[in-house]
Write a protein that holds these residues in place. Structure first.
Motif, PDB file in Angstrom:
ATOM      1  N   ALA A 157       0.832  -1.207   0.000  1.00 32.29           N
ATOM      2  CA  ALA A 157       0.000   0.000   0.000  1.00 32.29           C
ATOM      3  C   ALA A 157       0.868   1.258   0.000  1.00 32.29           C
ATOM      4  CB  ALA A 157      -0.929  -0.005   1.213  1.00 32.29           C
ATOM      5  N   GLY A 158       1.920   1.255   0.802  1.00 36.21           N
ATOM      6  CA  GLY A 158       2.822   2.403   0.828  1.00 36.21           C
ATOM      7  C   GLY A 158       3.486   2.624  -0.509  1.00 36.21           C
ATOM      8  N   ALA A 159       3.957   1.547  -1.126  1.00 34.70           N
ATOM      9  CA  ALA A 159       4.579   1.662  -2.445  1.00 34.70           C
ATOM     10  C   ALA A 159       3.573   2.150  -3.481  1.00 34.70           C
ATOM     11  CB  ALA A 159       5.168   0.316  -2.859  1.00 34.70           C
ATOM     12  N   GLY A 160       2.331   1.676  -3.366  1.00 31.03           N
ATOM     13  CA  GLY A 160       1.294   2.106  -4.299  1.00 31.03           C
ATOM     14  C   GLY A 160       1.009   3.595  -4.193  1.00 31.03           C
ATOM     15  N   VAL A 161       0.970   4.115  -2.970  1.00 32.62           N
ATOM     16  CA  VAL A 161       0.765   5.548  -2.772  1.00 32.62           C
ATOM     17  C   VAL A 161       1.902   6.344  -3.399  1.00 32.62           C
ATOM     18  CG1 VAL A 161       0.748   7.356  -0.999  1.00 32.62           C
ATOM     19  CG2 VAL A 161      -0.671   5.330  -0.723  1.00 32.62           C
ATOM     20  N   ALA A 162       3.135   5.836  -3.253  1.00 33.41           N
ATOM     21  CA  ALA A 162       4.287   6.524  -3.852  1.00 33.41           C
ATOM     22  C   ALA A 162       4.180   6.558  -5.373  1.00 33.41           C
ATOM     23  CB  ALA A 162       5.585   5.829  -3.430  1.00 33.41           C
ATOM     24  N   VAL A 163       3.759   5.448  -5.973  1.00 30.67           N
ATOM     25  CA  VAL A 163       3.607   5.399  -7.431  1.00 30.67           C
ATOM     26  C   VAL A 163       2.554   6.398  -7.898  1.00 30.67           C
ATOM     27  CG1 VAL A 163       2.803   3.967  -9.347  1.00 30.67           C
ATOM     28  CG2 VAL A 163       4.432   3.042  -7.692  1.00 30.67           C
ATOM     29  N   LEU A 164       1.427   6.452  -7.179  1.00 31.13           N
ATOM     30  CA  LEU A 164       0.366   7.390  -7.545  1.00 31.13           C
ATOM     31  C   LEU A 164       0.842   8.836  -7.412  1.00 31.13           C
ATOM     32  CD1 LEU A 164      -2.743   5.690  -5.860  1.00 31.13           C
ATOM     33  CD2 LEU A 164      -2.186   5.783  -8.305  1.00 31.13           C
ATOM     34  N   ALA A 165       1.548   9.130  -6.331  1.00 33.77           N
ATOM     35  CA  ALA A 165       2.047  10.487  -6.127  1.00 33.77           C
ATOM     36  C   ALA A 165       3.065  10.867  -7.189  1.00 33.77           C
ATOM     37  CB  ALA A 165       2.665  10.611  -4.733  1.00 33.77           C
ATOM     38  N   ASP A 166       3.915   9.917  -7.564  1.00 33.97           N
ATOM     39  CA  ASP A 166       4.905  10.192  -8.607  1.00 33.97           C
ATOM     40  C   ASP A 166       4.238  10.386  -9.963  1.00 33.97           C
ATOM     41  OD1 ASP A 166       7.881  10.162  -9.382  1.00 33.97           O
ATOM     42  OD2 ASP A 166       7.034   8.658 -10.731  1.00 33.97           O
ATOM     43  N   THR A 167       3.216   9.587 -10.242  1.00 33.74           N
ATOM     44  CA  THR A 167       2.488   9.709 -11.503  1.00 33.74           C
ATOM     45  C   THR A 167       1.787  11.061 -11.600  1.00 33.74           C
ATOM     46  OG1 THR A 167       2.116   7.316 -11.548  1.00 33.74           O
ATOM     47  CG2 THR A 167       0.713   8.655 -12.967  1.00 33.74           C
ATOM     48  N   ALA A 168       1.348  11.575 -10.455  1.00 32.50           N
ATOM     49  CA  ALA A 168       0.668  12.874 -10.428  1.00 32.50           C
ATOM     50  C   ALA A 168       1.624  14.028 -10.704  1.00 32.50           C
ATOM     51  CB  ALA A 168      -0.014  13.077  -9.086  1.00 32.50           C
ATOM     52  N   GLY A 169       2.922  13.740 -10.702  1.00 34.81           N
ATOM     53  CA  GLY A 169       3.894  14.753 -11.071  1.00 34.81           C
ATOM     54  C   GLY A 169       4.441  15.590  -9.931  1.00 34.81           C
ATOM     55  N   GLY A 170       4.203  15.187  -8.695  1.00 32.96           N
ATOM     56  CA  GLY A 170       4.724  15.934  -7.558  1.00 32.96           C
ATOM     57  C   GLY A 170       6.192  15.642  -7.322  1.00 32.96           C
ATOM     58  N   PRO A 171       6.817  16.344  -6.384  1.00 29.27           N
ATOM     59  CA  PRO A 171       8.221  16.080  -6.049  1.00 29.27           C
ATOM     60  C   PRO A 171       8.399  14.658  -5.513  1.00 29.27           C
ATOM     61  CG  PRO A 171       7.452  18.137  -5.054  1.00 29.27           C
ATOM     62  CD  PRO A 171       6.245  17.443  -5.583  1.00 29.27           C
ATOM     63  N   GLN A 172       9.546  14.068  -5.818  1.00 23.27           N
ATOM     64  CA  GLN A 172       9.759  12.690  -5.386  1.00 23.27           C
ATOM     65  C   GLN A 172       9.770  12.569  -3.874  1.00 23.27           C
ATOM     66  OE1 GLN A 172      13.525  10.059  -5.703  1.00 23.27           O
ATOM     67  NE2 GLN A 172      12.374   9.560  -7.543  1.00 23.27           N
TER      68      GLN A 172
END
Length: 207
Positions: A157-172
């Protein structure tokens, strides 16, 4: 020092604490503490780097990682007797280590331009395999397999949230910190409040 290096160092130190706590429960000598601490500390990250084909495994590129793990093991060797419950302490330190190791794995995979399924797998592998090795060597039931607890699910779940946030174009860094927060919240909630997934229950065959 980059955010990924900080995450790797944090994961190494805290996972080494859990390995040393497992050694204390098994009543090993100082060499056993160092071995189990270092194995737990670098196990997941080593697997990640070998699978991704990085130029060097992270602790080979930075031997300070091993020194950090050894320091943690020695500290636990001299202080573990002060803990009321070493098993409970191990579980909580493991939750903290999981919450920094998963974003470390995610960050490395994202930095190498991997597709999202690989990013998810590397996050989970980095977070879980060191602890799995620790428990197998210490002859304990692996935390990842304990019935009624969120462990791999929290990492995924944590990794999934990171992927979604990265896909949205926010800072890493936002993606990685969100990953850490979600991973820890789910793992801690599972231990503190009994959050769990349904487990399989056998049924008699129909006639």
């Amino acid at each position: 020092m980059s955010l990924l290096q900080w995450l790797d160092y944090a994961a190494v130190f805290v996972f080494a604490v859990t390995g040393a706590l497992a050694a204390s429960r098994a009543q090993l000598d100082i060499v056993g503490f160092l071995f189990l601490g270092c194995l737990t500390a670098v196990g997941g990250g080593t697997l990640r780097d070998m699978i991704l084909g990085r130029d060097q495994v992270f602790w080979v590129a930075d031997p300070g990682m091993i020194l950090s793990a050894c320091l943690a093991a020695v500290l636990v060797f001299f202080t573990a007797h002060l803990l009321e419950s070493r098993l409970r302490a191990l579980e909580w330190f493991d939750a903290m280590a999981l919450s920094v190791a998963v974003p470390a794995g995610v960050g490395v995979a994202l930095g190498m331009g991997q597709d999202w399924p690989i990013v998810l797998i590397m996050g989970v592998a980095t977070g879980t395999f060191g602890g799995l090795m620790r428990d197998v060597v210490a002859n304990e039931v692996p935390l990842i397999l304990k019935q009624g607890q969120l462990y791999a699910t929290a990492a995924l779940a944590g990794a999934g949230v990171a992927v979604l946030a990265d896909t949205a174009g926010g800072p890493q860094w936002v993606a990685l910190l969100s990953c850490a927060a979600v991973t820890f919240a789910l793992r801690a909630g599972s231990m503190a409040f009994g959050w769990c997934l349904p487990v399989y229950k056998s049924r008699p065959p129909r006639r």
